[in-house]
Structure formats: structure tokens, C-alpha cells
Design an enzyme around this catalytic site. Structure first.
Site, PDB file in Angstrom:
ATOM      1  N   SER A  57      43.114  38.883  40.615  1.00 10.47           N
ATOM      2  CA  SER A  57      43.726  40.021  39.942  1.00 10.47           C
ATOM      3  C   SER A  57      44.050  39.673  38.489  1.00 10.47           C
ATOM      4  O   SER A  57      44.166  38.507  38.125  1.00 10.47           O
ATOM      5  CB  SER A  57      44.994  40.460  40.674  1.00 10.47           C
ATOM      6  OG  SER A  57      45.976  39.442  40.579  1.00 10.47           O
ATOM      7  N   GLU A  58      44.235  40.708  37.683  1.00  8.87           N
ATOM      8  CA  GLU A  58      44.511  40.541  36.257  1.00  8.87           C
ATOM      9  C   GLU A  58      45.808  39.790  36.018  1.00  8.87           C
ATOM     10  O   GLU A  58      45.995  39.183  34.967  1.00  8.87           O
ATOM     11  CB  GLU A  58      44.610  41.909  35.561  1.00  8.87           C
ATOM     12  CG  GLU A  58      43.374  42.770  35.632  1.00  8.87           C
ATOM     13  CD  GLU A  58      43.448  43.735  36.809  1.00  8.87           C
ATOM     14  OE1 GLU A  58      43.542  43.257  37.956  1.00  8.87           O
ATOM     15  OE2 GLU A  58      43.417  44.950  36.579  1.00  8.87           O
ATOM     16  N   ASN A  59      46.748  39.909  36.963  1.00  2.00           N
ATOM     17  CA  ASN A  59      48.039  39.254  36.752  1.00  2.00           C
ATOM     18  C   ASN A  59      48.081  37.853  37.350  1.00  2.00           C
ATOM     19  O   ASN A  59      49.149  37.301  37.548  1.00  2.00           O
ATOM     20  CB  ASN A  59      49.188  40.118  37.280  1.00  2.00           C
ATOM     21  CG  ASN A  59      49.050  40.403  38.757  1.00  2.00           C
ATOM     22  OD1 ASN A  59      47.974  40.330  39.319  1.00  2.00           O
ATOM     23  ND2 ASN A  59      50.155  40.711  39.401  1.00  2.00           N
ATOM     24  N   GLY A  60      46.921  37.304  37.662  1.00  2.78           N
ATOM     25  CA  GLY A  60      46.858  35.875  37.914  1.00  2.78           C
ATOM     26  C   GLY A  60      46.845  35.414  39.348  1.00  2.78           C
ATOM     27  O   GLY A  60      46.955  34.218  39.605  1.00  2.78           O
ATOM     28  N   ALA A 102      43.914  34.562  33.563  1.00  2.95           N
ATOM     29  CA  ALA A 102      43.333  35.525  34.506  1.00  2.95           C
ATOM     30  C   ALA A 102      42.216  36.315  33.819  1.00  2.95           C
ATOM     31  O   ALA A 102      41.167  36.583  34.410  1.00  2.95           O
ATOM     32  CB  ALA A 102      44.414  36.468  35.031  1.00  2.95           C
TER      33      ALA A 102
END
Lengths: 227, 259
Positions: free
Chosen positions: A52-55, A94
Site C-alpha cells: 500500500s501507499e502508506n507503507g 512506499a
């Protein structure tokens, strides 16, 4: 057409169909909206890694009620569960994973999908304002992922087609979408535009064409969506 | 080792922030320094430039939490830089959007990975870089573009700011920070890009030397101020979700230890 039940798929069913098309050992980013619901249906035993984009690298299904961890949250603000072997990185790393081409498939929600593969998902307005919207990570994902799929409803709540010849909303740019999964159909987007691969049970080609604002060609192996 | 200043309250930690400051606000659902933002709201500074991944919705009237959108509505913000500046859908209006539309504050909409990289670059002393995000969209129009190896990229500037508000689960007296799970998100990069980085810490602050140096996420040299909020701490809103299906309760055990 027989008296076969004719219901559009619900959000979870669309997500399940999309999850079933993900391939072994792919690194996959599921976007906000219908796409992230697919985390409940992905075959994690097939080596698929959800990032995911938030890691979060290596998350799985939604946390069961009462087992939510508020720090293990997807970009769509769904509480999910880390899988064995998961790792956490910060936001810049990310997106490094995304931009460097390691993500095999980015599945995004969209307001519109066009027969040329372009799509629109960062503003619901065509007022020319580029300062207002919710671009999130979509522009990074569409440039960085190896392939882009869309998961969306086939029409607006008012019944207007979302699958169109050309987008009327500002496009997200980048790599063109190659597959669209909706509540009515699975459609491949290629050189010749939309090709109908699967239809919701009970829906004919004509039914789907009637709510699609671009010509549909029909795959020789057309089949019902597996629901 | 340099020691960050310790504060007893979020209010004290932000008390001297002057009008006109630029402030990075970390977090994305998790890891949001809610207490520092609240204290900033109560402190009164105005003409602010707020940089965060989202302006969020105004929450003050809803549940008492303060978001950047609440600061915008209060007329305290000159400009925001974010990847979410408006309602995602007309059915979910965001009052802050009306302020931007009326010219009451400036909004700069930036792809999320670009926001992150601009902050990482700024914090690493890099003034500018090229990235593909936005190419082929209206975002890239009017921006400097350049081709490398047959692909087009957009020039982006690094970001630094007067202050960075971050939130960590744990800290030691040297200012070393350890984040938990997805609460890490923007925190480590924003901590490097603030000229004065203020960290709100969930757990009581530990003696220096409590962390294995290999396990520190943000070195204390980046942190100017520490505040552990012992009581009345504002936490992330909890979102309830309708379950899509019966879920597998055989989930791997997650103890919550950060290291």
C-alpha cells in the site's frame, strides 16, 4: 434470455472477481473504493503480496471485528491484517516501490474509463481547476505500475455510463488501463477498444452495450462472471 | 548527545510558532499528531502554510478534533500543499473546498508520491528532482518536463518547512523515535524536513540508550522538541466497517511491538 436471475454484482462480488484475476507472485496495490475490498479474496497462498501507499508491504484481509489495530490501516482507512513476512516502510519508500516498476498491478477506482485506456479518477469536476481534487497516489501508481486495472460501477447512480469513448473528466494520465471490472462485466481494453470478456449472470451483450457509451467487441470465449 | 527540549503539553510545545510559519503535518489515518494540530488551533497563529497529504474534512464540530480543514475554515491558512484538497465525490462536500473556491486560501494539489518525495528530498538537501507522476494529465501542464531514456518526467522541488509536526509511539531522551506499523507513513521524512521538528509521543519518554541504535527510525538529531501527552490525549478516529464476509479468525498474532 431465460428467466435467469439478473442482478448486478455488489461491491464485494466485483472485488472477488477482480481478486480472482490476479496472478501468482504478483505485487499488487489495491486502490481506495472497490479495489481494496479485494484484500479479503486474494489468494495469498499464491505468493501475491499486497502493498500500500502508506507503507504496508504484505497485508491481507480486513481485520475481524474486535481485532482491529488502528495502526494497521489501508489508505482507504480499512483496518487490515499483516501477513507473515510483512514489512513496513515510510511513505517515500512506499512510492519508491511503486515508481521503480516493482508493482505488477495497480487496481484503481475511477469515475470514468475510456475505450482508449485512459481514465479519470482525481476530480469529479470538469471545471478546469487543477488545484482541487483527491489525486492521492493515483498519478504515481499509473506511471509506476507494470499494469493498471480499474474496478468501478458500470454506471453512475443515475444510470449514466461510466465506460465511455473519451473521458469527459480530467484524465489521470500515465499508463493506460488494460482491464475494467464492473458490477456488470469484465472488459479488456486494447488496441481496438473495449472487449467484453465476462458478463454478470443474466446480462446479455446487448444489455451491457446499452449502458456502455463506446462500442463493445465480444471475446470468442465470452463467459459469465464467476460469482 | 544533543537533547531535544522536553515539554509538558502540546500547548507549550507550539506556543512560540509565529504567524506566517510553514508547517509539515505527518500522518495518514494513523500517526497523525492530532494533539499538536489542536494546540496550534488554540494558539492562534495565522497566515500559515500547511503541508500534509490531506487537508482532511473539518472535524471540530463533528467530534472535537481539529484538522487542517478546520484551520482553513477559521481563516488561519494562506496555503495548503496536499494530495487531497477537495471532496472526492460531490455527495461528500468538504467546507474547506468552498474556501479555496472563493479564494480564501490557496491550494496546491500534488500527487501523493510526489508530496512524499518532495519532503524526502527537502529533508535530504536535494532542491529538485524529476518524477513521472502527473505526466499525461493536466497536472503536468505548465510544469517543466524533461525526457530521460525515452520517458517524460516532471521537475519537482524539494520541500522544507519552518516546523514539522510528527507523532511516534516511542522516544528516548535523545529524541530518537520509533514508529508503529502504518503510523510511520510521512513521519520519518517530515521529521527530516522541518527546521524545528516537534514530536508528540504516545508512550512515556525513555532514558537515552533504551533503543538498539539499529532499530531507531528517526535519529534524535532531527528532533527539536518532545512532548509526551500523558492524559487527555487525542487519538485517531476509529472507523467502523460493515464486514464484507465472515473473516478468518486465524489471523497471525500481532503483538504490537515496534521493534
Amino acid at each position: 434470455m431465460s428467466a435467469e436471475a439478473r442482478e448486478p454484482l455488489n461491491r464485494e462480488q466485483v472485488a472477488a472477481v477482480l481478486a480472482g484475476r490476479l496472478e501468482r507472485d504478483w505485487i499488487v496495490n489495491l486502490g481506495v473504493g472497490i479495489p481494496v475490498l479485494a484484500c479479503d479474496f486474494v489468494d495469498l497462498d499464491a505468493g501475491i503480496v499486497l502493498s500500500s501507499e502508506n507503507g504496508l508491504i504484505g497485508y491481507g484481509w480486513h481485520a475481524p471485528h474486535g481485532h482491529e489495530d488502528l495502526d494497521i490501516v489501508s489508505p482507504g482507512m480499512q483496518y487490515v491484517v499483516l501477513q507473515p513476512g510483512a514489512a513496513i516502510v515510510h511513505h517515500a519508500d512506499a512510492f519508491g516501490l511503486i515508481r521503480s516498476g516493482r508493482v505488477d498491478c495497480s487496481v484503481l477506482g475511477a469515475y470514468e474509463a475510456a475505450a482508449d485506456g485512459s481514465f479519470a479518477n482525481w476530480t469529479p469536476h470538469a471545471d478546469g481547476r487543477t488545484d482541487l481534487g483527491g489525486v492521492g497516489g493515483a498519478m504515481d501508481l499509473t506511471q509506476g505500475a507494470k499494469r493498471v486495472w480499474l474496478a468501478m460501477f458500470h454506471t453512475t447512480p443515475e444510470g449514466a455510463p461510466r465506460l465511455v469513448e473519451r473521458c469527459t473528466l480530467p484524465v489521470t494520465g500515465g499508463r493506460h488501463a488494460s482491464l475494467v471490472v464492473t458490477d456488470l462485466a469484465v472488459i479488456e481494453v486494447g488496441e481496438r477498444g473495449f472487449e467484453l470478456l465476462e458478463h454478470a449472470p443474466g446480462y446479455s451483450v446487448e444489455d451491457i452495450q446499452a449502458v456502455t457509451a463506446a462500442p463493445l467487441s465480444v471475446s470468442p470465449s465470452l463467459r459469465p462472471m464467476p460469482v | 548527545m544533543p537533547r531535544p527540549e522536553r515539554y509538558d503539553s502540546a500547548a507549550a510545545a507550539v506556543a512560540d510558532i509565529p504567524d506566517g510559519s510553514s508547517i509539515l503535518v505527518a500522518g495518514f489515518h494513523a500517526g497523525v499528531p492530532w494533539n499538536l494540530v489542536q494546540a496550534l488551533y488554540e494558539q492562534g497563529a495565522t497566515d500559515l502554510v500547511m503541508i500534509s497529504t490531506t487537508v482532511n474534512r473539518p472535524l471540530l464540530d463533528e467530534d472535537g478534533r481539529v484538522t487542517i480543514a478546520d484551520l482553513v475554515l477559521a481563516g488561519r491558512v494562506r496555503k495548503v500543499i496536499a494530495s487531497f484538497t477537495a471532496a472526492p465525490h460531490p455527495s461528500q462536500p468538504n467546507a474547506a473546498e468552498d474556501v479555496f473556491r472563493a479564494g480564501g486560501a490557496e491550494a496546491e494539489l500534488v500527487p501523493q508520491g510526489t508530496v512524499a518525495e518532495r519532503i524526502r528530498a527537502g529533508g535530504a538537501g536535494i532542491p529538485a528532482f524529476y518524477t513521472p507522476a502527473g505526466v499525461g494529465s493536466a497536472y503536468a501542464e505548465g510544469r517543466e518536463q524533461r525526457e530521460f531514456d525515452g520517458r517524460t518526467y516532471v521537475l519537482e522541488r524539494g520541500i522544507t518547512a519552518d516546523y514539522a509536526f510528527v507523532r511516534a509511539q516511542r522516544a528516548d531522551e535523545a529524541g530518537n523515535l520509533v514508529y508503529r506499523r502504518a503510523a510511520r507513513n510521512f513521519n520519518p521524512i517530515m521529521a527530516t524536513a522541518g527546521r524545528c521538528t516537534i514530536a508528540e509521543i504516545d508512550d512515556p519518554i525513555l532514558p537515552a540508550g533504551s533503543f538498539d541504535p539499529d532499530q531507531v527510525h528517526t535519529p534524535g538529531v532531527y528532533v527539536a522538541r518532545l512532548v509526551h501527552i500523558a492524559e487527555g490525549r487525542i487519538e485517531a478516529p476509529r472507523r467502523t466497517r460493515r464486514s464484507g464476509r465472515e473473516l478468518d479468525l486465524d489471523a497471525p498474532e500481532d503483538t504490537g511491538d515496534a521493534s
